[in-house]
Structures are given as C-alpha cells and as structure tokens.
Enzyme design. Structure first.
Site, PDB file in Angstrom:
ATOM      1  N   ASP A  45      -2.562  -8.065  20.593  1.00 34.28           N
ATOM      2  CA  ASP A  45      -3.600  -7.557  20.137  1.00 34.28           C
ATOM      3  C   ASP A  45      -3.806  -8.382  18.563  1.00 34.28           C
ATOM      4  OD1 ASP A  45      -2.005  -6.033  18.588  1.00 34.28           O
ATOM      5  OD2 ASP A  45      -2.319  -4.577  20.166  1.00 34.28           O
ATOM      6  N   ASP A 102      -4.468  -6.962  14.809  1.00 32.34           N
ATOM      7  CA  ASP A 102      -4.666  -5.918  13.904  1.00 32.34           C
ATOM      8  C   ASP A 102      -5.188  -6.466  12.622  1.00 32.34           C
ATOM      9  OD1 ASP A 102      -3.456  -3.805  15.376  1.00 32.34           O
ATOM     10  OD2 ASP A 102      -1.700  -5.101  15.116  1.00 32.34           O
ATOM     11  N   ASP A 139       6.821  -3.141   7.861  1.00 34.60           N
ATOM     12  CA  ASP A 139       8.291  -3.189   8.190  1.00 34.60           C
ATOM     13  C   ASP A 139       8.918  -4.376   8.285  1.00 34.60           C
ATOM     14  OD1 ASP A 139       6.940  -4.262  10.304  1.00 34.60           O
ATOM     15  OD2 ASP A 139       7.688  -2.569  11.970  1.00 34.60           O
TER      16      ASP A 139
HETATM   17  P1  ATP Z   1       3.168  -5.897  19.126  1.00 35.29           P
HETATM   18  O1  ATP Z   1       1.536  -5.502  18.885  1.00 35.29           O
HETATM   19  O2  ATP Z   1       3.439  -7.213  19.428  1.00 35.29           O
HETATM   20  O3  ATP Z   1       3.632  -4.665  19.724  1.00 35.29           O
HETATM   21  P2  ATP Z   1       3.169  -5.344  16.188  1.00 35.29           P
HETATM   22  O4  ATP Z   1       4.093  -5.728  15.078  1.00 35.29           O
HETATM   23  O5  ATP Z   1       1.607  -6.028  16.053  1.00 35.29           O
HETATM   24  O6  ATP Z   1       3.928  -5.687  17.495  1.00 35.29           O
HETATM   25  P3  ATP Z   1       1.819  -2.759  16.094  1.00 35.29           P
HETATM   26  O7  ATP Z   1       2.222  -1.466  16.431  1.00 35.29           O
HETATM   27  O8  ATP Z   1       0.529  -3.430  16.550  1.00 35.29           O
HETATM   28  O9  ATP Z   1       3.205  -4.022  16.288  1.00 35.29           O
HETATM   29  O10 ATP Z   1       1.664  -2.813  14.438  1.00 35.29           O
HETATM   30  C1  ATP Z   1       0.973  -3.630  13.708  1.00 35.29           C
HETATM   31  C2  ATP Z   1       1.321  -4.061  12.336  1.00 35.29           C
HETATM   32  O11 ATP Z   1       1.726  -2.757  11.611  1.00 35.29           O
HETATM   33  C3  ATP Z   1       3.116  -4.496  12.268  1.00 35.29           C
HETATM   34  O12 ATP Z   1       3.148  -5.834  12.626  1.00 35.29           O
HETATM   35  C4  ATP Z   1       3.696  -3.941  10.815  1.00 35.29           C
HETATM   36  O13 ATP Z   1       3.105  -4.827   9.778  1.00 35.29           O
HETATM   37  C5  ATP Z   1       2.798  -2.745  10.874  1.00 35.29           C
HETATM   38  N1  ATP Z   1       3.848  -1.563  11.326  1.00 35.29           N
HETATM   39  C6  ATP Z   1       3.594  -0.999  12.680  1.00 35.29           C
HETATM   40  N2  ATP Z   1       4.703   0.078  12.744  1.00 35.29           N
HETATM   41  C7  ATP Z   1       5.266   0.120  11.329  1.00 35.29           C
HETATM   42  C8  ATP Z   1       6.241   0.939  10.973  1.00 35.29           C
HETATM   43  N3  ATP Z   1       6.892   1.715  11.859  1.00 35.29           N
HETATM   44  N4  ATP Z   1       6.564   0.719   9.600  1.00 35.29           N
HETATM   45  C9  ATP Z   1       5.951  -0.164   8.790  1.00 35.29           C
HETATM   46  N5  ATP Z   1       5.085  -1.056   9.554  1.00 35.29           N
HETATM   47  C10 ATP Z   1       4.699  -0.879  10.587  1.00 35.29           C
HETATM   48 MG    MG Z   2       0.045  -5.353  17.233  1.00 32.40          MG
END
Ligand code: ATP
Ligand code: MG
Length: 458
Positions: free
Chosen positions: A69, A71, A145
């Site tokens: 997805d 964000d 993160d």
């Molecule tokens: P995927 O969507 O492929 O699972 P993602 O990194 O995009 O991976 P998401 O949960 O969609 O994961 O989170 C979007 C973004 O928000 C992350 O890339 C990161 O920048 C931030 N993020 C998510 N969780 C955390 C956290 N626990 N601490 C700090 N930043 C976070």
């Molecule tokens: Mg994501």
C-alpha cells in the site's frame, strides 16, 4: 533510569538539511502509484498542502518490489484533510489518522508527527504512551522506525527527500534504526518484529547496531497489547516470507516471547519439517491467490505441542482419542493465550482442525461421509496431508481421503488400511483399552494414537 539518560544526551537540537534526489536520479515513477494515491496527493497539493508518499510504498518501489500500500504524510491537520476530501474518515484516539476512500481503495493519510521529547508520557520500560503532537517533515522523518522507511516522495517535483541516510542504506541493503537503537526499541518494542519482517521482505540484513539489542530487549514484547501482537504475527508468518520470518524471530530470541511452544518445537526435526511445510504451503497459496486463514496457520504452529500432549494422553494414559485431543488442545491454547491473543473467530476453527484429526482414522462409510460434510473438513484434510508428508500418519490414510472425495463410493479398505484400522481407538471400547495400555506401555497396535503415535507411519 539508563535509557532516559541516553535519550537526553542524544536529543537533536540543530536543524538537519535533507538530501533531495531529483526525479531524474531515482527510479520511482508516478505511474507505479495507485489511482487513489495520486488523487489523494494531488487533492492535498491543490489545496495548498505538502503531500508525500512515505514508508513501504517508496521503499519497496526503490527495491524493485510491489508495495502492499502507499502511505501518505502531509502537513495538513486531520480536520483540514477532512475539508479537502469528503470521502474521509478520521480514526484513532490519541493520534488521529485520516482514511481517504476511493472506491475500494483506502489511503492512510497521516499528519507530520512532532519530535519525541522527555515530556512524552512513557511507562517504566520506556514505551511511549502518549503521542499526539504534530510537527514538520523533518520531525516526522526522525520519528519513523528505519532509515529505509523514512524516504518521502514529493508530489510537487517528484523528488525523494531523505533526512536519515535511507537511500544509502537501500544501496547497502541494510535495515537500520533511526537514532539510538535501544531507545527506539524501548519506545515501541514492535519495531524488533518489524526489523525482522522488513529485512526478509527486501532480502536485506539487519545492521549490526540495530540487531545487537534485539535478543536483550526481546522480553519487552510482553508489554505489547496481545491484539497488536496477534496482528504482527499474522503479518510475519502468513506471508510469502513466512519461513524466513519464523527463522528470523527464532534467531533473535523473539519467538520464545510470542509462541514459546513453537520455539521449542523447532528444535525437533520432524516438528520443524511440519511447520516448514505449513508455512511454505501458505506462501504458495498466497502466490496463487488462494485463501489463507490465521486459523490454519496457528493450528500448524501449535500442533507439535498439541500432538505431544495428545500422544501422551491417549497412548500412555489411555484416554479416548477425542478426549485426549480435546484436553491437549485446551492446555496448549491456554498456554498460547498467555502470550498472544487469538481471536475466537480463529481459535474455534483452529480447534476444529485439530479435533477432526483423530476422526480421519475412522473410515466406515457413514462416518466418512459425515466427516466430509463438516464445515472444517477441507482445512482439516489439508492439515492431514501435511501430517502425512512428514510421516506422522501413513500416506495411505491421506490418499484414502483424497480418493474418498472424488466419488460417491468410498475406496475399498486395503491391507494397509486394515493395519491402520487396528490402531483406530474408536473401534475399541474405551475402558479396557485404558487398563491394557497402562500395563503394556506404548506397544505397537495397542495405543490409540494413530495421529502421530509411534505405531503409525514411522
Ligand atoms: P508494509 O506496508 O510493507 O507492511 P510499512 O513499512 O509500510 O510496511 P506500515 O505499517 O504500513 O509498514 O507503516 C508505514 C510507515 O509508518 C513505515 O514505513 C514507517 O515509516 C512508519 N511506521 C510504522 N510503524 C512504525 C513504528 N512502530 N515506529 C515508527 N515508525 C513506524
Ligand atoms: Mg505500508
């Protein structure tokens, strides 16, 4: 408190100049974004706000993969986002996030978060409890993160903004926490799980300083609400990288705080093979766009422990197979729930998958037909196939059920079937069996443990 001192000394004071990579020098193209992503970005931009794609969307495109997805991060506050989009809903209590809907697609739009300061409410392990301040692109970047998750695609000029060296880490193929790793894990221990997941998703390694504190801090996972852990485990294991993630979790000492029984089972070759098959099966199904369910996943992860209890109760203590299985399932579920939550809508079918296993041994026509109409038959049959693959039950038993589903007439009982039938607890009265087994121990044919008992398929 140690971690708090470290936090104070590491506090950033001066403004950081980001690196800006112009469109001509990176590979991310707008054509790779979804329609909903583009509409949201342009909607915000046209209303005079900043809007960026950030996180997994940019990261996975840079790595040549397909993002799950996209964000979006913006300087618009939630109420302003709502004014731009009628199709918008605000969610979250402390930190509000906007969900913008375009048909079936929902975009998550987050207002830049403010810097973490000493005044943030924490629990006594360092976990951030309150988090509701807005900030700038810069503060938002340092709140993310990993460096590879803090790359922002700017819809104004299609450049990528990098405050934290994320592009360099993309090239080096490393997952690196932004800031002091111990502090960042303490703020949110789920980051330890995310490190493992993102590393295997991208085929990257976890950078040494980011990896080192994980085994030491793994027990902080206990502070995480069980429902959040459940979601994270499903993301980790019900995935095309499920096996790599499971091995990563074990390697870093995380698994024993999530699924201790699975952690122990992995030390046993046959149990490990069973779990490996279950996870690769799930990955294949995901690849073929077939349905998968956390019920099946958890049934497999916990099965070695259930099977062990089941064998003990049925073969050694002489319980009826169905009773033995029930008791074993009950005990394992209770232990599992001490660490993670498993919502009832998954734990009930999970138990059914287990409970149907002894019933596969009972192949009289009427019983078999009844079993085949059970709503959980298909999942339980798939589970039986896995057990047969690792030699826990004879392949002939699995084959019989495969054939049985083909036609109205059930396949005849062959010589091997007779042998299996002889170990079938259902056909013997329960009480005398109990006595015999107490005296005779785990004799071949005397036990009622066809499902993985020493008499079957070894
Ligand atoms: P995927 O969507 O492929 O699972 P993602 O990194 O995009 O991976 P998401 O949960 O969609 O994961 O989170 C979007 C973004 O928000 C992350 O890339 C990161 O920048 C931030 N993020 C998510 N969780 C955390 C956290 N626990 N601490 C700090 N930043 C976070
Ligand atoms: Mg994501």
């Amino acid at each position: 408190m140690n971690w708090l001192k470290a936090f104070r000394s590491k506090k950033r004071s001066k403004k950081v100049e980001p690196q800006r990579i112009p469109r001509a020098e990176h590979i991310v193209s707008r054509t790779q974004f979804t329609q909903g992503t583009l509409r949201t970005l342009y909607g915000l931009k046209d209303a005079g706000f900043e809007a960026y794609v950030v996180g997994g969307g940019v990261r996975d495109l840079l790595a040549g993969g397909t993002p799950k997805d996209f964000d979006i991060a913006t300087n618009a506050h939630p109420d302003e986002i709502r004014q731009v989009f009628r199709n918008c809903r605000l969610v979250g209590r402390r930190f509000m996030i906007a969900h913008v809907r375009w048909g079936r697609e929902i975009l998550e739009v987050t207002t830049f978060r403010g810097a973490i300061t000493d005044s943030h409410e924490r629990d006594d392990t360092g976990r951030i409890l309150s988090d509701n301040e807005y900030g700038t692109l810069e503060t938002d970047a340092f709140r993310r993160d990993f460096t590879v998750n803090a790359l922002y695609y700017d819809i104004r000029d299609f450049s990528i903004v990098d405050y934290v060296g994320g592009l360099e880490d993309m090239q080096k193929k490393v997952i690196r926490l932004i800031g002091d790793p111990e502090l960042r894990y303490r703020e949110d221990p789920v980051r330890m799980l995310r490190a493992v997941r993102i590393a295997s998703k991208l085929g990257f390694s976890i950078e040494a300083k980011t990896a080192a504190p994980i085994p030491v801090l793994a027990s902080l996972l206990r502070e995480i609400p069980p429902a959040r852990l459940f979601d994270e485990i499903v993301k980790l294991l019900q995935s095309r990288d499920g096996l790599a993630n499971l091995e990563g979790l074990r390697h870093y000492g995380l698994l024993k705080h999530l699924l201790p029984m699975t952690d122990r089972a992995m030390a046993d070759a046959r149990s490990m093979e069973f779990i490996r098959l279950a996870l690769t099966n799930t990955a294949d199904r995901l690849g073929n766009e077939q349905t998968v369910s956390p019920a099946f996943l958890y049934a497999a992860l916990l099965w070695p422990a259930v099977d062990q209890g089941y064998r003990k109760l049925s073969a050694r203590e002489g319980h009826h197979p169905n009773v033995a299985l029930n008791q074993a399932a009950e005990a394992v579920l209770a232990q599992a729930l001490a660490h993670v939550s498993i919502p009832k809508r998954f734990s009930l079918p999970m138990r059914e998958i287990w409970q149907l296993q002894p019933r596969f041994e009972q192949r009289s026509g009427a019983r078999a037909k009844r079993l085949m109409t059970h709503p959980r038959f298909r999942a339980a049959y798939d589970f039986l196939l896995l057990r047969a693959s690792v030699g826990e039950v004879p392949q002939a038993l699995a084959d019989w059920w495969t054939k049985a589903q083909d036609g109205v007439t059930l396949p005849p009982v062959t010589a091997l079937d007779v042998e299996i039938e002889a170990t079938d607890g259902e056909s013997l009265p329960a009480a005398p069996k109990k006595k015999r087994r107490r005296r005779g121990g785990r004799r071949r044919g005397a036990g009622s443990a066809p499902a993985g008992g020493p008499s079957s398929g070894e």
